[in-house]
Design an enzyme around this catalytic site. Structure first.
Site, PDB file in Angstrom:
ATOM      1  N   SER A  47      46.008   2.533  14.394  1.00  0.00           N
ATOM      2  CA  SER A  47      46.848   1.856  15.373  1.00  0.00           C
ATOM      3  C   SER A  47      46.144   0.589  15.876  1.00  0.00           C
ATOM      4  O   SER A  47      45.636  -0.189  15.077  1.00  0.00           O
ATOM      5  CB  SER A  47      47.180   2.829  16.519  1.00  0.00           C
ATOM      6  N   ASP A  94      53.037   4.235  12.795  1.00  0.00           N
ATOM      7  CA  ASP A  94      51.712   4.272  13.404  1.00  0.00           C
ATOM      8  C   ASP A  94      50.947   5.530  12.991  1.00  0.00           C
ATOM      9  O   ASP A  94      51.377   6.654  13.236  1.00  0.00           O
ATOM     10  CB  ASP A  94      51.877   4.241  14.930  1.00  0.00           C
TER      11      ASP A  94
END
Length: 277
Positions: free
Chosen positions: A46, A203
């Site tokens: 991320s 993500d």
């Protein structure tokens, strides 16, 4: 905060969106104090993928300056979901443009020649509606995060989410590092899931907020961006995290001072870390 490792073999940059600027302040202050870690392996997920890339390239302050400058031009998050015809929101466009400026050819060259760098990305199940599926998974992830209160999850397989560690050194050599870093930080429905090797991406933090590298060997420093109640007690693994809630929120793209304050908190926490000897 845990005892400072001398020179960990592995460093993990956890996710956390803009909270990852704490990692930049923390690692920069350590380097200023003469603590120059030379790990064999680095992982990021991320926002931590970008933080890790910036650290490996020596571009942490450049990232801070570029992101702050971009935020100076915004005064609202109201268009958080206002996607264009291609599904790209202003938030995603801003983030990708900053990544493109920071992770330039020079940064990619340094990363390609540096220690093993792996970035975790996630893949939603093939439903034909990647944004909606990814959004549902984001909600499930948030529920799991607050219920289990650990950076490591086990729910991903139950919903069909898969994850993979991608060789970022190879991506850097092949001119795909920016694409990979952008793909690592896709939070539906704010960001439209892009393709990586013909597969939709979400993500990777929804699979694991602090992914260990492969192979997973030696002393490991894990840079979290928030505290957790449940951390595994594993010999040789040291978790560190902000001493208080970071001023920066995950996806508030309007206030550059919050980024600077989050960075400053990282610096202050590094001072405490250094004092432990």
């Amino acid at each position: 905060m845990a005892k400072r490792p001398d020179n960990p073999a592995q460093i993990v940059f956890s996710g956390g969106g803009l909270r990852c600027f704490w990692q930049g302040g923390f690692m920069t202050r350590l380097a200023e104090a003469g603590v120059n870690y030379t790990p064999e392996r680095v992982t990021g997920v991320s926002g931590g993928a970008l933080a890790g890339a910036a650290w490996l390239a020596g571009y942490e302050r450049k990232l801070l300056d570029e992101m702050c400058a971009a935020f100076e031009k915004r005064d609202t998050n109201f268009d958080l979901f206002a996607a264009d015809a291609d599904g790209i929101t202003p938030h995603q466009e801003l983030y990708c443009s900053v990544v493109d400026r920071v992770i330039d050819a020079s940064a990619a060259k340094k990363i390609a020649a540096g220690p093993a760098f792996q970035i975790l990305i996630g893949h939603p199940p093939e439903t034909g509606l990647p944004t909606m599926t990814g959004a549902a998974m984001a909600l499930a992830y948030e529920a799991e995060l607050h219920t289990i209160n650990s950076p490591h999850f086990n729910w991903a397989e139950k919903m069909g989410l898969t994850a993979e560690l991608v060789d970022a050194n190879d991506a850097a050599r092949n001119g795909k590092l920016v694409e990979l870093v952008n793909a690592a930080a896709v939070i539906p429905p704010v960001f439209e899931p892009p393709l990586w090797n013909d597969k939709r991406v979400v993500d990777g933090g929804m699979a694991d907020q602090a992914p260990m590298p492969e192979p997973n060997e030696g002393e490991t420093l894990v840079l979290l961006t928030r505290p957790y109640e449940r951390l595994p007690d594993i010999e040789g693994r040291v978790y560190v995290w902000p001493s208080e809630e970071t001023p920066a929120d995950k996806i508030d793209f309007t206030d550059p001072q919050k980024l600077r304050n989050t960075w400053a908190l990282g610096e202050a926490d590094a001072e405490k870390f250094l004092a432990q000897g």
